[in-house]
Design an enzyme around this catalytic site. Structure first.
Site, PDB file in Angstrom:
ATOM      1  N   CYS A   2      42.949 -25.747  10.437  1.00 32.79           N
ATOM      2  CA  CYS A   2      41.585 -25.669   9.950  1.00 32.79           C
ATOM      3  C   CYS A   2      40.597 -26.226  10.962  1.00 32.79           C
ATOM      4  CB  CYS A   2      41.458 -26.459   8.645  1.00 32.79           C
ATOM      5  SG  CYS A   2      42.757 -26.090   7.443  1.00 32.79           S
ATOM      6  N   ILE A  48      47.752 -22.161   4.606  1.00 36.13           N
ATOM      7  CA  ILE A  48      49.128 -22.036   5.076  1.00 36.13           C
ATOM      8  C   ILE A  48      50.114 -22.515   4.008  1.00 36.13           C
ATOM      9  CG2 ILE A  48      50.791 -22.740   6.835  1.00 36.13           C
ATOM     10  CD1 ILE A  48      48.627 -21.012   8.008  1.00 36.13           C
ATOM     11  N   SER A 356      56.275 -21.606  18.948  1.00 32.80           N
ATOM     12  CA  SER A 356      56.221 -21.451  20.408  1.00 32.80           C
ATOM     13  C   SER A 356      57.226 -22.375  21.081  1.00 32.80           C
ATOM     14  CB  SER A 356      54.810 -21.758  20.928  1.00 32.80           C
ATOM     15  OG  SER A 356      54.603 -23.159  21.012  1.00 32.80           O
ATOM     16  N   GLY A 357      57.444 -22.164  22.369  1.00 38.08           N
ATOM     17  CA  GLY A 357      58.364 -23.002  23.138  1.00 38.08           C
ATOM     18  C   GLY A 357      57.680 -24.074  23.953  1.00 38.08           C
TER      19      GLY A 357
END
Length: 615
Positions: A2, A48, A356-357
């Protein structure tokens, strides 16, 4: 995920709406604010977890009111403990858990949280604000403070509305060196960043603001891992599985960024074992040497994911360059922000959360520069006069790479060389580069209990990962209302990586050794037998070809004269060196383009004062 805002300064409802609207992309699902005699609290929500309106913010819990940006991944475990202690909950959100944890543990509540967060709690009973930022700086928090005036926000553009700010020359110099403005500064003199792993308390009665660090790396190796390599592998494997698992909890669709490299492939592999269907996303460049989408495709095929490849071209890149400052607010010169924005833009069409990595290279010694600095360190065992003689000989070469090496080996010590690598070895185009080098984390190199590789790894976690990578991903993903989660940046994994012997991570040139060995239990090693490639843009070629006129128009002499802190004549020379092919100057050109575009945007805003002496 947010955008948050708050102020003790009285504003009209119209102005508050404007301050929230400017970052509506961070949370387009619901916007709300409260405006009382004591406090303004505002929130842009990207839903979410617990999508119900009951979890909208500003959120009230007993005598607390909170605005919160981020996720607390272990909130269900904390909630269970708090319920045993007698706390009641009316939502299934992590926001409510933060409030109850604050009541139970006070400011120590942050030590219980595993997540990415920036939150501010208004404690009516104590008549104070309490706020915090996560350990590694995933989520931003900016503030303005002057006596009884206190204002905070997710991005500085919110604070700029209805206020007059002045450019901070120190911050400009730091940007020209690092490519971003390091905390606790912002590009504005009056605005600061709350540093990562810090809390703050603002007292309404006194107007006093205090900040406090609640977490840091183990620089002195007080907690060394005592097991063998297999023990370490098993422990890390368990941590990785849990870190990915708790980040897969969401009430919206979730996917994985997949570059085909070690880190993202490991995350995708673990995620694929936890659910039956995983969507993966990668980006494709048409330029030779930059496109690694084929490797991502091979990994996706092996894991049987639903794979999506997004193509990046310079036409769409120009459009993003033109609007860059809208999302980044401050000058920011990591060129991989452009493909990250494109990746986020098209990923959002399919999912709302992406794993993600990020964090693997810093924590497990994965960057190519680590291998390079380790090799160069051998030369630094030679006396300085000998190194300077070697440098003088190399400097006679017309090859710019040889000239860079000559500069490097002529420096006093290896740590100075490593720091200068970030800003470009040759900084004659900056009026006073030494001002920009000043960084509060250079003391990391003074820790004698660690090897050079461990020290540079620590340094990158506290600087590059925090100020560059996290800023890049936060702004790029939020520009398209996409939440990015990084399991390898789970603080437990970071702490564990710092406890390991160096050779568990780097051995005879084998980088990220332990991560690779865990990965190979999920995927064939043959998929990764290739040189490491970074997530970069082909700007070196674009600036000499497709974007040449764009560069020359935007960085003309008259435009360069507007950029404070640079030597215009020398800067013109380095642009010419790039265009005629004698020196790869794209990093400097990109910094200048970004700053020039940013300045133009600021001059369009009447609420900003640019000091005449600086422009």
């Amino acid at each position: 995920m947010c955008g948050i805002y708050g102020s003790t300064i009285r504003y009209s409802d119209e102005i508050i709406r404007a301050k929230l609207a400017v970052i509506n992309f961070r949370g387009p699902d619901y916007t709300h604010f409260i405006n009382t005699d004591d406090i303004i609290l505002g929130h842009n929500r990207l839903s979410i977890i617990d999508l119900d309106h009951r979890s909208n913010q500003p959120f009230s819990y007993l005598h607390l009111k909170i605005v919160f940006n981020g996720e607390i991944y272990n909130y269900q475990t904390i909630k269970a403990s708090l319920e045993k202690a007698g706390y009641l909950f009316r939502t299934t959100s992590d926001t409510e858990v933060i409030c109850a944890a604050y009541l139970e543990y006070g400011k120590e509540c942050v030590n219980h949280f595993n997540g990415m967060f920036a939150f501010v709690i208004y404690d009516v009973a104590k008549n104070e604000l309490f706020g915090a930022r996560d350990r590694l700086g995933k989520k931003p928090l900016y503030y303005y403070h002057k006596r009884h005036s206190f204002e905070f926000a997710s991005q500085p553009s919110q604070l700029k509305i209805e206020r007059n700010f002045t450019l901070d020359q120190q911050a400009v110099n730091e940007y020209l060196i690092w490519g971003y403005v390091p905390e606790p500064r912002s590009i504005w003199q009056e605005v600061k960043q709350l540093p990562a792993a810090h809390t703050f308390t603002y007292h309404f009665n006194s107007g006093v603001l205090t900040t406090e660090k609640y977490w840091d790396l183990d620089y002195n190796r007080n907690n060394n891992f005592l097991g063998n390599y297999n023990d370490a592998k098993n422990t890390l494997d368990g941590l990785l599985s849990d870190a990915v698992g708790i980040r897969m909890h969401a009430d919206v669709p979730l996917g994985v960024f997949l570059s085909g490299g070690i880190d993202s492939s490991l995350i995708a592999a673990i995620a694929s074992k936890k659910v039956n269907h995983v969507k993966t996303f990668s980006i494709k460049f048409n330029e030779k040497g930059f496109d690694e989408s084929q490797y991502a495709q091979k990994v996706a095929h092996h894991l049987q994911t639903e794979h999506h490849t997004i193509e990046c071209n310079y036409n769409e890149g120009i459009a993003l360059i033109e609007n860059f400052s809208t999302y980044y607010d401050e000058p920011f010169a990591d060129s991989s922000a452009i493909p990250t924005m494109l990746l986020s833009k098209y990923t959002k069409k399919q999912v709302t959360v992406a794993l993600s990595g990020d964090g693997g290279d810093e924590a497990f010694i994965g960057y190519q520069r680590y291998k390079w600095i380790n090799m160069v360190n051998t030369l630094f065992k030679l006396p300085l006069p000998i190194r300077k003689s070697l440098g003088s000989a190399l400097n006679l070469s017309p090859n710019y790479v040889h000239k860079l090496i000559a500069m490097g080996i002529s420096m006093k010590d290896i740590e100075v060389l490593y720091i200068k690598m970030f800003g470009g070895m040759e900084n004659s185009w900056i009026t006073d580069p030494e001002i920009g080098i000043g960084n509060s984390h250079t003391e990391i190199f003074n820790h004698k209990t660690k090897s050079l590789l461990e020290k540079v790894s620590d340094f990158d976690i506290k600087t590059y990962l925090n100020g560059d990578i996290n800023t890049k991903v936060d702004r790029a993903s939020m520009a398209f209302s996409l939440e990015s989660r990084a399991p390898l940046m789970d603080y437990r994994i970071i702490e564990f990586s710092r406890s390991l012997p160096t050779h568990f991570k780097y051995q005879n040139g084998n980088q990220k050794r332990i991560l690779k060995d865990i990965l190979y239990s999920h995927l064939p090693a043959e998929l990764f037998k290739r040189p490491k490639s970074g997530f970069t843009m082909p700007f070196k070629d674009w600036f000499r070809n497709e974007l040449k006129e764009y560069v020359l128009d935007n960085l003309s002499k008259s435009e360069l004269e507007k950029i404070p802190g640079i030597n215009v004549k020398r800067t013109q020379e380095i642009i010419k060196q790039h265009m005629n092919g004698t020196w790869n100057r794209y990093p400097q050109i990109w910094k200048l383009l970004v700053f020039s575009q940013w300045l133009k945007k600021q001059k369009e805003s009447p609420a900003v004062i640019l000091q005449p002496s600086l422009v």
